[in-house]
Write an enzyme that holds these catalytic residues in place. Structure first.
Site, mmCIF file in Angstrom:
data_model
loop_
_atom_site.group_PDB
_atom_site.id
_atom_site.type_symbol
_atom_site.label_atom_id
_atom_site.label_comp_id
_atom_site.label_asym_id
_atom_site.label_seq_id
_atom_site.Cartn_x
_atom_site.Cartn_y
_atom_site.Cartn_z
ATOM 1 N N HIS A 74 0.851 -1.197 0.000
ATOM 2 C CA HIS A 74 0.000 0.000 0.000
ATOM 3 C C HIS A 74 0.882 1.241 0.000
ATOM 4 O O HIS A 74 1.974 1.250 0.560
ATOM 5 C CB HIS A 74 -0.936 0.006 1.211
ATOM 6 C CG HIS A 74 -0.244 -0.196 2.524
ATOM 7 N ND1 HIS A 74 0.207 -1.435 2.944
ATOM 8 C CD2 HIS A 74 0.103 0.677 3.498
ATOM 9 C CE1 HIS A 74 0.778 -1.315 4.121
ATOM 10 N NE2 HIS A 74 0.741 -0.042 4.483
ATOM 11 N N HIS A 103 0.972 5.142 1.129
ATOM 12 C CA HIS A 103 0.354 6.182 1.956
ATOM 13 C C HIS A 103 0.391 7.499 1.180
ATOM 14 O O HIS A 103 1.422 7.851 0.592
ATOM 15 C CB HIS A 103 1.155 6.403 3.242
ATOM 16 C CG HIS A 103 1.177 5.232 4.172
ATOM 17 N ND1 HIS A 103 0.404 5.172 5.312
ATOM 18 C CD2 HIS A 103 1.890 4.075 4.154
ATOM 19 C CE1 HIS A 103 0.642 4.035 5.954
ATOM 20 N NE2 HIS A 103 1.547 3.349 5.270
#
Ligand code: AMP
Length: 133
Positions: A98, A100
Site C-alpha cells: 500500500h 500512503h
C-alpha cells in the site's frame, strides 16, 4: 491468514473507500497522520514493494497522484508525503502493498519525519562504492 486489507477488499470489514478499479482500491487510513490520509492498496496481495510487478506499481503511483491532487483541491493541502513502508524493519505493519498519501500543511508540526544520522570521514564514499547499481 488474510491481511486486514484483504478483508476490506473482500467486504468482510468496513472501510471508507475513495476509489477502486481492477488493480487497486483507495481507502482512508483509520489512524491518520493527518485527516484525509489515504492508502492506495493493491487488489492482489503482494507483501512488499519488492514483490509487486512494475506495471501494478506504476498504476498505483498514477492513482496516488490523483489522490494527491484531490487532497490539494479539497483539503487545501500544500504538500503530501507519498510513502511506502517496505518490510517490517521499516515499520510496515500490514504485509500487503500500500502507498500512503498524507496531506500536509505549512506549520503542521509533523516534520522532520526521520531523525538524521551523520557519516564519519570518508564513509559516504564507501557507501557509494557498495551501493552503486
Ligand atoms: P503500514 O505501517 O505502512 O503497514 O501501514 C498500515 C496502515 O494501515 C496504518 O497506517 C494503519 O493505521 C492502517 N490501517 C490498519 N487497519 C486499518 C483499517 N481497518 N482501515 C483503514 N486503515 C487501517
Amino acid at each position: 491468514m488474510a491481511t486486514v486489507f484483504e478483508m476490506i477488499i473482500n467486504g468482510d470489514i468496513p472501510s471508507v473507500k475513495l476509489y477502486e478499479d481492477d488493480e487497486c482500491i483507495v481507502i482512508l487510513d483509520i489512524n491518520p497522520v493527518s485527516k484525509g490520509h489515504a492508502l492506495v492498496i493493491s487488489r492482489r496481495c503482494y507483501p512488499t514493494f519488492t514483490d509487486v510487478p512494475m506495471e501494478t506499481l506504476s498504476h498505483m503511483m498514477e492513482i496516488a497522484r490523483k489522490v494527491d491532487s484531490r487532497q490539494r483541491e479539497v483539503l487545501g493541502a500544500e504538500g503530501t508525503n507519498i510513502m511506502i513502508n517496505n518490510s517490517p524493519a521499516s515499520g510496515q505493519e500490514v504485509p500487503h502493498l500500500h502507498i500512503h498519501v498524507i496531506p500536509r500543511f505549512p506549520g503542521d508540526g509533523k516534520t522532520p519525519a526521520f531523525p538524521k544520522e551523520k557519516y564519519s570521514d570518508g564513509e559516504i564514499g564507501e557507501y557509494g562504492e557498495k551501493l552503486r547499481i
